[in-house]
Scaffold this motif. Structure first.
Motif, PDB file in Angstrom:
ATOM      1  N   THR A 138       7.796  -3.758  -5.821  1.00 44.05           N
ATOM      2  CA  THR A 138       6.587  -4.573  -6.011  1.00 44.05           C
ATOM      3  C   THR A 138       5.827  -4.166  -7.267  1.00 44.05           C
ATOM      4  OG1 THR A 138       5.449  -3.101  -4.475  1.00 44.05           O
ATOM      5  CG2 THR A 138       6.208  -5.200  -3.598  1.00 44.05           C
ATOM      6  N   ARG A 139       6.064  -2.960  -7.765  1.00 48.63           N
ATOM      7  CA  ARG A 139       5.378  -2.499  -8.979  1.00 48.63           C
ATOM      8  C   ARG A 139       6.339  -1.690  -9.838  1.00 48.63           C
ATOM      9  NH1 ARG A 139       1.256  -5.079  -8.372  1.00 48.63           N
ATOM     10  NH2 ARG A 139      -0.208  -4.833  -6.695  1.00 48.63           N
ATOM     11  N   THR A 140       6.036  -1.624 -11.153  1.00 45.88           N
ATOM     12  CA  THR A 140       6.845  -0.850 -12.093  1.00 45.88           C
ATOM     13  C   THR A 140       5.962   0.259 -12.656  1.00 45.88           C
ATOM     14  OG1 THR A 140       7.655  -3.014 -12.737  1.00 45.88           O
ATOM     15  CG2 THR A 140       8.414  -1.153 -14.055  1.00 45.88           C
ATOM     16  N   PRO A 141       6.484   1.498 -12.765  1.00 50.58           N
ATOM     17  CA  PRO A 141       5.654   2.575 -13.317  1.00 50.58           C
ATOM     18  C   PRO A 141       5.087   2.198 -14.682  1.00 50.58           C
ATOM     19  CG  PRO A 141       7.683   3.462 -12.403  1.00 50.58           C
ATOM     20  CD  PRO A 141       7.810   1.961 -12.341  1.00 50.58           C
ATOM     21  N   VAL A 201      -6.066   0.736 -16.359  1.00 50.29           N
ATOM     22  CA  VAL A 201      -5.604   1.581 -15.248  1.00 50.29           C
ATOM     23  C   VAL A 201      -4.130   1.235 -15.022  1.00 50.29           C
ATOM     24  CG1 VAL A 201      -5.892   2.119 -12.796  1.00 50.29           C
ATOM     25  CG2 VAL A 201      -7.906   1.549 -14.184  1.00 50.29           C
ATOM     26  N   ARG A 202      -3.270   2.252 -15.059  1.00 53.09           N
ATOM     27  CA  ARG A 202      -1.823   2.004 -14.904  1.00 53.09           C
ATOM     28  C   ARG A 202      -1.294   2.739 -13.681  1.00 53.09           C
ATOM     29  NH1 ARG A 202      -0.469  -0.594 -19.415  1.00 53.09           N
ATOM     30  NH2 ARG A 202      -1.915  -0.304 -21.152  1.00 53.09           N
ATOM     31  N   ILE A 203      -0.353   2.118 -13.010  1.00 56.05           N
ATOM     32  CA  ILE A 203       0.229   2.753 -11.823  1.00 56.05           C
ATOM     33  C   ILE A 203       1.224   3.835 -12.266  1.00 56.05           C
ATOM     34  CG2 ILE A 203       2.078   1.027 -11.495  1.00 56.05           C
ATOM     35  CD1 ILE A 203       1.413   1.347  -8.396  1.00 56.05           C
ATOM     36  N   THR A 204       1.227   4.958 -11.550  1.00 55.79           N
ATOM     37  CA  THR A 204       2.082   6.082 -11.930  1.00 55.79           C
ATOM     38  C   THR A 204       3.440   5.984 -11.217  1.00 55.79           C
ATOM     39  OG1 THR A 204       1.377   7.457 -10.092  1.00 55.79           O
ATOM     40  CG2 THR A 204       0.029   7.566 -12.111  1.00 55.79           C
ATOM     41  N   GLU A 205       4.380   6.808 -11.706  1.00 59.53           N
ATOM     42  CA  GLU A 205       5.699   6.868 -11.060  1.00 59.53           C
ATOM     43  C   GLU A 205       5.595   7.334  -9.623  1.00 59.53           C
ATOM     44  OE1 GLU A 205       8.467   8.244 -14.578  1.00 59.53           O
ATOM     45  OE2 GLU A 205       9.405   8.472 -12.593  1.00 59.53           O
ATOM     46  N   GLU A 206       4.748   8.332  -9.432  1.00 57.72           N
ATOM     47  CA  GLU A 206       4.540   8.896  -8.099  1.00 57.72           C
ATOM     48  C   GLU A 206       4.003   7.822  -7.132  1.00 57.72           C
ATOM     49  OE1 GLU A 206       4.969  11.521  -6.430  1.00 57.72           O
ATOM     50  OE2 GLU A 206       3.362  11.623  -4.931  1.00 57.72           O
ATOM     51  N   TRP A 219       0.860  -1.187   0.000  1.00 61.12           N
ATOM     52  CA  TRP A 219       0.000   0.000   0.000  1.00 61.12           C
ATOM     53  C   TRP A 219       0.894   1.234   0.000  1.00 61.12           C
ATOM     54  CZ3 TRP A 219      -4.598  -2.118  -0.712  1.00 61.12           C
ATOM     55  CH2 TRP A 219      -4.825  -3.395  -0.184  1.00 61.12           C
ATOM     56  N   GLN A 220       0.707   2.083  -1.001  1.00 63.82           N
ATOM     57  CA  GLN A 220       1.621   3.222  -1.168  1.00 63.82           C
ATOM     58  C   GLN A 220       1.575   4.184   0.038  1.00 63.82           C
ATOM     59  OE1 GLN A 220       0.415   6.211  -3.856  1.00 63.82           O
ATOM     60  NE2 GLN A 220      -1.750   5.697  -3.767  1.00 63.82           N
ATOM     61  N   TYR A 221       2.706   4.820   0.248  1.00 66.26           N
ATOM     62  CA  TYR A 221       2.874   5.831   1.299  1.00 66.26           C
ATOM     63  C   TYR A 221       2.354   5.340   2.663  1.00 66.26           C
ATOM     64  CZ  TYR A 221       4.345   8.576  -2.621  1.00 66.26           C
ATOM     65  OH  TYR A 221       5.034   8.991  -3.719  1.00 66.26           O
ATOM     66  N   GLY A 222       2.824   4.150   3.021  1.00 64.79           N
ATOM     67  CA  GLY A 222       2.521   3.609   4.353  1.00 64.79           C
ATOM     68  C   GLY A 222       1.061   3.312   4.572  1.00 64.79           C
ATOM     69  N   ALA A 223       0.304   3.146   3.482  1.00 63.88           N
ATOM     70  CA  ALA A 223      -1.112   2.728   3.540  1.00 63.88           C
ATOM     71  C   ALA A 223      -2.048   3.809   4.075  1.00 63.88           C
ATOM     72  CB  ALA A 223      -1.272   1.430   4.341  1.00 63.88           C
ATOM     73  N   TYR A 224      -1.584   5.053   4.103  1.00 67.19           N
ATOM     74  CA  TYR A 224      -2.417   6.139   4.641  1.00 67.19           C
ATOM     75  C   TYR A 224      -3.741   6.229   3.864  1.00 67.19           C
ATOM     76  CZ  TYR A 224      -3.937  10.762   6.061  1.00 67.19           C
ATOM     77  OH  TYR A 224      -4.686  11.802   6.545  1.00 67.19           O
ATOM     78  N   ALA A 225      -3.656   6.309   2.523  1.00 65.90           N
ATOM     79  CA  ALA A 225      -4.873   6.452   1.708  1.00 65.90           C
ATOM     80  C   ALA A 225      -5.663   5.138   1.671  1.00 65.90           C
ATOM     81  CB  ALA A 225      -4.512   6.889   0.294  1.00 65.90           C
TER      82      ALA A 225
END
Ligand code: KQY
Length: 373
Positions: free
Chosen positions: A293-296, A275-280, A37-43
């Motif tokens: 775990t993921r590639t931009p 839907v594609r995952i972004t670099e950010e 989960w990105q950024y420590g799962a906050y969102a």
């Protein structure tokens, strides 16, 4: 709680009810893992809380949270939600909370399948997974339900869908994958499903959604909405890599008969645009065992089929895509007595699944039913 090893649900007169039958409640797990989960799962925690809130309007939701996240979960989740402290490795209640079975008298029992993080050391997604693997048993203890020990068989709840009338849907890519039960033949796997889910017919779809990291769980591509009726994730774009996959599933469904001899009515549910995952977003993910775990730019396995059927609602994902509204209208037509609630789910999707994957229903037991054991 008794651990049942000498008999099977089928032998004892138990079967898995369909998700659209009445529920006693729903189990979820609070997300925390920073490589999922990105950024420590906050969102992600906020998205999970919105899902829990929507479900809790019509059934009791129990959320398992780690000791570190217990206080935060209690604050973030509505008062009606029960929060219990329970360790896990990640947050996929569908896959490692118990599968529940019920008998004609209304007695409920759990099944504790083996869990190896979607493929173990062969092609699994993380290591270790032992805390996840212990959850089914702990939850049966908490809910005071006896539990069938089937830990010698690797199965995730997201890899099966039943109609409650003897039919089960699975995918070949998942159930026959080398990381799960490679010592078993297809027939032995099918017999195990029949014995434990109390079904007599297993419909094998060839595959799931493109790039679904679970080896193609059925719950992301096809789901029962009523006996004899399914929704199938669909695209009209013949250039899309998903097109031949959905078409191959459709061909099987069109030829299939369910346990009661019915043909299957297939409702096509459009897919969102890829839907594609972004670099950010990738920057916000920790690595797992030295690997990202993921590639931009990687395509995520987005599908509207990954919804949860609650007593009073169908809680479905939205992706801020033009197809969101159409998919919602189709589900509303198929579930006229429930409110369809669409929740923006990108922060769940980034973890590798969606609303169905993070929920597990507890079927309604009869209040007066007592387990005779
Ligand atoms: O059921 C699922 N879809 C779980 C996916 C796990 C992904 C782990 N990052």
């Amino acid at each position: 709680m008794k651990i049942l090893r000498d008999t099977t649900p089928s032998q004892d007169g138990f079967h898995m009810p369909a998700e659209f039958e009445p529920h006693e409640g729903c189990i979820m797990i609070f997300p925390e893992r920073a490589d999922s989960w990105q950024y420590g799962a906050y969102a992600a925690r906020r998205a999970f809380a919105r899902v829990a809130e929507a479900i809790s309007r019509s059934e009791k939701v129990t959320v398992c949270a780690s000791a570190a996240q217990y206080d935060n979960a209690r604050v973030l989740l509505p008062e009606a939600v029960r929060v219990v402290e329970m360790e896990s490795d990640d947050a996929w209640a569908r896959d490692y909370a118990p599968t529940f079975v019920r008998n004609a008298a209304g007695v409920l029992r759990g099944i504790d399948w083996g869990f190896n993080a979607w493929g173990g050391l062969y092609d699994g997604l993380y290591f270790p997974w032992d805390k996840d693997d212990r959850m089914a048993r702990k939850l049966c203890d908490l809910l005071e339900r006896d539990v069938y020990d089937k830990r010698d068989f690797i199965l995730e709840g997201g890899s099966i869908h039943v109609d409650g009338e003897g039919t089960c849907l699975v995918t070949e890519t998942c159930l026959l994958s080398r990381g799960r039960n490679p010592q078993m033949t297809r027939e032995q796997i099918e017999d195990t499903l029949k014995e434990y889910l109390g079904v007599s017919t297993v419909i094998w779809l060839p595959c799931g959604i493109y790039n679904d990291e679970t080896n193609g769980h059925v719950d992301n591509i096809c789901a029962f909405v009523a006996p004899g009726e399914v929704v199938l994730a669909w695209t009209e774009d013949e250039e899309d890599v998903q097109y031949p996959m959905s078409r191959a599933c459709l061909e099987i469904l069109e030829r299939a008969r369910d346990a009661r001899g019915r043909s299957i009515t297939v409702h096509k549910l459009p897919l969102p645009a890829p839907v594609r995952i972004t670099e950010e977003e990738c920057r916000g993910l920790d690595s797992c065992r030295d690997e990202p775990t993921r590639t931009p730019g990687e395509r995520l396995a987005a599908s509207y089929v990954n919804f949860y059927i609650a007593n009073g609602a169908v809680v479905m994902p939205g992706f801020q895509d033009p197809a969101d509204q159409q998919a919602k209208e189709i589900l509303q037509r198929l579930f006229p007595t429930r409110e369809v609630v669409q929740i923006y789910a990108r922060d769940i999707l980034i973890g590798g699944g969606n609303i169905h994957c993070i929920t597990q229903q507890i079927p309604a037991a009869l209040a007066e039913a007592r387990d005779p054991r």
